[in-house]
Enzyme design. Structure first.
Site, PDB file in Angstrom:
ATOM      1  N   ASP A 149      -7.216   1.617  11.717  1.00 43.18           N
ATOM      2  CA  ASP A 149      -8.208   1.505  10.644  1.00 43.18           C
ATOM      3  C   ASP A 149      -9.350   2.447  11.012  1.00 43.18           C
ATOM      4  O   ASP A 149     -10.101   2.195  11.964  1.00 43.18           O
ATOM      5  CB  ASP A 149      -8.701   0.052  10.554  1.00 43.18           C
ATOM      6  CG  ASP A 149      -9.761  -0.134   9.478  1.00 43.18           C
ATOM      7  OD1 ASP A 149     -10.291   0.877   8.970  1.00 43.18           O
ATOM      8  OD2 ASP A 149     -10.053  -1.290   9.143  1.00 43.18           O
ATOM      9  N   VAL A 150      -9.470   3.547  10.269  1.00 47.17           N
ATOM     10  CA  VAL A 150     -10.445   4.573  10.660  1.00 47.17           C
ATOM     11  C   VAL A 150     -11.896   4.109  10.514  1.00 47.17           C
ATOM     12  O   VAL A 150     -12.806   4.727  11.049  1.00 47.17           O
ATOM     13  CB  VAL A 150     -10.246   5.892   9.870  1.00 47.17           C
ATOM     14  CG1 VAL A 150      -8.908   6.529  10.181  1.00 47.17           C
ATOM     15  CG2 VAL A 150     -10.430   5.673   8.363  1.00 47.17           C
ATOM     16  N   ASN A 195      -7.872  12.383   6.143  1.00 43.48           N
ATOM     17  CA  ASN A 195      -7.532  12.269   4.731  1.00 43.48           C
ATOM     18  C   ASN A 195      -7.630  10.833   4.217  1.00 43.48           C
ATOM     19  O   ASN A 195      -7.661  10.615   3.007  1.00 43.48           O
ATOM     20  CB  ASN A 195      -6.096  12.832   4.585  1.00 43.48           C
ATOM     21  CG  ASN A 195      -5.384  12.386   3.343  1.00 43.48           C
ATOM     22  OD1 ASN A 195      -5.663  12.880   2.252  1.00 43.48           O
ATOM     23  ND2 ASN A 195      -4.467  11.423   3.488  1.00 43.48           N
ATOM     24  N   TYR A 200     -18.050   6.286  -4.523  1.00 44.52           N
ATOM     25  CA  TYR A 200     -17.049   7.270  -4.102  1.00 44.52           C
ATOM     26  C   TYR A 200     -17.672   8.666  -4.012  1.00 44.52           C
ATOM     27  O   TYR A 200     -17.470   9.390  -3.022  1.00 44.52           O
ATOM     28  CB  TYR A 200     -15.887   7.249  -5.095  1.00 44.52           C
ATOM     29  CG  TYR A 200     -14.739   8.167  -4.760  1.00 44.52           C
ATOM     30  CD1 TYR A 200     -13.823   7.829  -3.762  1.00 44.52           C
ATOM     31  CD2 TYR A 200     -14.560   9.369  -5.443  1.00 44.52           C
ATOM     32  CE1 TYR A 200     -12.753   8.678  -3.468  1.00 44.52           C
ATOM     33  CE2 TYR A 200     -13.500  10.207  -5.155  1.00 44.52           C
ATOM     34  CZ  TYR A 200     -12.597   9.860  -4.175  1.00 44.52           C
ATOM     35  OH  TYR A 200     -11.544  10.693  -3.872  1.00 44.52           O
ATOM     36  N   LYS A 248     -18.072  11.072  -0.665  1.00 46.06           N
ATOM     37  CA  LYS A 248     -17.446  12.391  -0.549  1.00 46.06           C
ATOM     38  C   LYS A 248     -18.503  13.486  -0.361  1.00 46.06           C
ATOM     39  O   LYS A 248     -18.253  14.474   0.334  1.00 46.06           O
ATOM     40  CB  LYS A 248     -16.559  12.666  -1.769  1.00 46.06           C
ATOM     41  CG  LYS A 248     -15.328  11.747  -1.833  1.00 46.06           C
ATOM     42  CD  LYS A 248     -14.431  11.906  -0.598  1.00 46.06           C
ATOM     43  CE  LYS A 248     -13.105  11.183  -0.735  1.00 46.06           C
ATOM     44  NZ  LYS A 248     -12.232  11.390   0.444  1.00 46.06           N
ATOM     45  N   THR A 250      -1.377  11.380  -7.583  1.00 45.19           N
ATOM     46  CA  THR A 250      -1.175  10.139  -6.824  1.00 45.19           C
ATOM     47  C   THR A 250      -1.768   9.009  -7.674  1.00 45.19           C
ATOM     48  O   THR A 250      -2.549   9.270  -8.601  1.00 45.19           O
ATOM     49  CB  THR A 250      -1.885  10.153  -5.448  1.00 45.19           C
ATOM     50  OG1 THR A 250      -3.273   9.823  -5.641  1.00 45.19           O
ATOM     51  CG2 THR A 250      -1.781  11.500  -4.750  1.00 45.19           C
TER      52      THR A 250
HETATM   53  P1  NAP Z   1      -3.504   7.354  -1.367  1.00 47.02           P
HETATM   54  O1  NAP Z   1      -2.115   7.696  -1.738  1.00 47.02           O
HETATM   55  O2  NAP Z   1      -4.065   6.026  -1.742  1.00 47.02           O
HETATM   56  O3  NAP Z   1      -3.697   7.596   0.194  1.00 47.02           O
HETATM   57  C1  NAP Z   1      -4.802   7.098   0.894  1.00 47.02           C
HETATM   58  C2  NAP Z   1      -4.347   6.729   2.278  1.00 47.02           C
HETATM   59  O4  NAP Z   1      -5.470   6.312   3.055  1.00 47.02           O
HETATM   60  C3  NAP Z   1      -3.343   5.594   2.285  1.00 47.02           C
HETATM   61  O5  NAP Z   1      -2.229   6.024   3.043  1.00 47.02           O
HETATM   62  C4  NAP Z   1      -4.065   4.453   2.983  1.00 47.02           C
HETATM   63  O6  NAP Z   1      -3.149   3.713   3.778  1.00 47.02           O
HETATM   64  C5  NAP Z   1      -5.066   5.214   3.854  1.00 47.02           C
HETATM   65  N1  NAP Z   1      -6.228   4.415   4.203  1.00 47.02           N
HETATM   66  C6  NAP Z   1      -7.093   3.783   3.367  1.00 47.02           C
HETATM   67  N2  NAP Z   1      -8.023   3.130   4.059  1.00 47.02           N
HETATM   68  C7  NAP Z   1      -7.764   3.365   5.382  1.00 47.02           C
HETATM   69  C8  NAP Z   1      -8.375   2.965   6.591  1.00 47.02           C
HETATM   70  N3  NAP Z   1      -9.470   2.175   6.594  1.00 47.02           N
HETATM   71  N4  NAP Z   1      -7.851   3.382   7.757  1.00 47.02           N
HETATM   72  C9  NAP Z   1      -6.741   4.178   7.764  1.00 47.02           C
HETATM   73  N5  NAP Z   1      -6.120   4.585   6.650  1.00 47.02           N
HETATM   74  C10 NAP Z   1      -6.624   4.181   5.468  1.00 47.02           C
HETATM   75  O7  NAP Z   1      -4.522   8.418  -2.005  1.00 47.02           O
HETATM   76  P2  NAP Z   1      -4.466  10.005  -2.094  1.00 47.02           P
HETATM   77  O8  NAP Z   1      -4.665  10.329  -3.516  1.00 47.02           O
HETATM   78  O9  NAP Z   1      -3.326  10.575  -1.338  1.00 47.02           O
HETATM   79  O10 NAP Z   1      -5.844  10.350  -1.356  1.00 47.02           O
HETATM   80  C11 NAP Z   1      -5.919  10.999  -0.104  1.00 47.02           C
HETATM   81  C12 NAP Z   1      -7.330  11.561   0.043  1.00 47.02           C
HETATM   82  O11 NAP Z   1      -7.574  12.508  -1.001  1.00 47.02           O
HETATM   83  C13 NAP Z   1      -8.445  10.510  -0.079  1.00 47.02           C
HETATM   84  O12 NAP Z   1      -9.461  10.760   0.846  1.00 47.02           O
HETATM   85  C14 NAP Z   1      -8.957  10.714  -1.494  1.00 47.02           C
HETATM   86  O13 NAP Z   1     -10.288  10.291  -1.647  1.00 47.02           O
HETATM   87  C15 NAP Z   1      -8.807  12.210  -1.635  1.00 47.02           C
HETATM   88  N6  NAP Z   1      -8.761  12.686  -3.022  1.00 47.02           N
HETATM   89  C16 NAP Z   1      -7.766  12.266  -3.861  1.00 47.02           C
HETATM   90  C17 NAP Z   1      -7.761  12.720  -5.174  1.00 47.02           C
HETATM   91  C18 NAP Z   1      -6.696  12.299  -6.161  1.00 47.02           C
HETATM   92  O14 NAP Z   1      -6.841  12.582  -7.373  1.00 47.02           O
HETATM   93  N7  NAP Z   1      -5.623  11.656  -5.731  1.00 47.02           N
HETATM   94  C19 NAP Z   1      -8.771  13.609  -5.629  1.00 47.02           C
HETATM   95  C20 NAP Z   1      -9.750  14.012  -4.731  1.00 47.02           C
HETATM   96  C21 NAP Z   1      -9.745  13.553  -3.428  1.00 47.02           C
HETATM   97  P3  NAP Z   1      -3.338   2.121   4.093  1.00 47.02           P
HETATM   98  O15 NAP Z   1      -3.950   1.510   2.873  1.00 47.02           O
HETATM   99  O16 NAP Z   1      -1.971   1.651   4.424  1.00 47.02           O
HETATM  100  O17 NAP Z   1      -4.251   2.094   5.278  1.00 47.02           O
END
Ligand code: NAP
Length: 249
Positions: free
Chosen positions: A60-61, A87, A154, A158, A189
């Protein structure tokens, strides 16, 4: 094979962007370690990405001890850490500022911003003592622009990641550690789906919401991360690479 013999830690490595990034690093010869809180999802992701090429660590980061153990475990099992992709992130705490639940605010800031700080703290401490490395933090295009109402927690988290990236880059460039960020826009996603929205609904919304007319494929974000982490970007320091199809151009 730009990353042969490289050990790469990806937090949130079982999620959408994290998993795509893991596939891309493995394609280029790296060994990846996926970190997250859920052992079952991590194990399934390792199986998909490639056993022998991928490993996982439950962490848990947002927790200081857990983040420290995460880095210690990678180094103990794999003999080093060359690249880290911070990430892991959550999207929560919706609503106008006056109505944001304080616990949700704390949670978003703790995972998205403090989580990147804690991860980098331990990653950089290892890298500077062992010949340097490269870090890519995953921010968001919303961090620089506040583009959407109702997402202050959020967006603030960021914005923090983006400026933390720049200052960390200045702090540690002389240690041989390059720190950069990517700022994706809406990517394919579940995080970019609005409540109750299907992927088809989102595709329709994106036709006018972004100049590119679509969400990013997660592989497009992954390739930007790989470039920033690679020797091809050896003089790129403290950069925040926007990957949003022109949404904030
Ligand atoms: P995702 O599929 O929900 O992936 C997020 C990951 O973070 C999950 O694997 C989750 O795993 C992990 N996580 C959450 N809380 C955590 C914690 N406390 N410790 C360790 N791991 C944790 O979302 P994604 O879309 O791939 O997003 C990845 C990154 O891209 C994020 O930082 C997000 O803000 C950023 N982003 C996404 C988008 C978009 O449109 N998708 C746009 C801009 C930026 P567990 O819950 O199992 O821990």
């Amino acid at each position: 094979m730009a990353f042969s013999d490289k050990i790469v830690l990806i937090t949130g490595g079982a999620g959408g962007i994290g998993r795509s990034t893991a596939h891309a690093f493995v394609r280029e010869g790296a060994t990846v370690v996926l970190a997250g809180r859920d052992m079952t999802t991590l194990a399934e992701a390792v199986k998909e990405v490639g056993p022998g090429k991928a490993d996982h660590v439950v962490a848990d980061v947002s927790d200081a001890e857990s983040a420290a153990r995460m880095v210690e475990t990678v180094v103990a099992r794999h003999g080093g850490l060359h690249i880290a992709v911070n990430n892991a992130g959550v999207l929560a705490g919706f609503g106008p500022v006056a109505d944001i639940d304080t616990a949700a605010w704390d949670d978003v800031l703790r995972v998205n911003l403090t989580g990147v700080f804690l991860s980098m703290k331990h990653e950089i401490a290892h890298m500077r003592a062992h010949g340097g490395g490269a870090i890519v933090n995953v921010s968001s295009n919303i961090g620089a622009h506040g583009r959407l109402a109702g997402m202050a927690a959020y967006a603030a988290s960021k914005a923090g990641v983006s400026v933390l990236t720049r200052t960390a880059a200045l702090d540690h460039v002389a240690d041989g550690v390059r720190v950069n960020a990517v700022s994706p826009g809406a990517s394919d996603t579940p995080m970019s789906l609005r409540p109750g929205e299907s992927r088809a609904d989102r595709a329709e919304r994106m036709r006018t919401a972004a100049p590119s007319g679509r969400v990013a494929d997660t592989s497009e974000v992954a390739e930007s991360i790989l470039w920033l982490a690679s020797d091809a970007a050896s003089h790129v320091v403290g950069h925040d690479l926007v990957v949003d199809g022109g949404a904030t151009a």
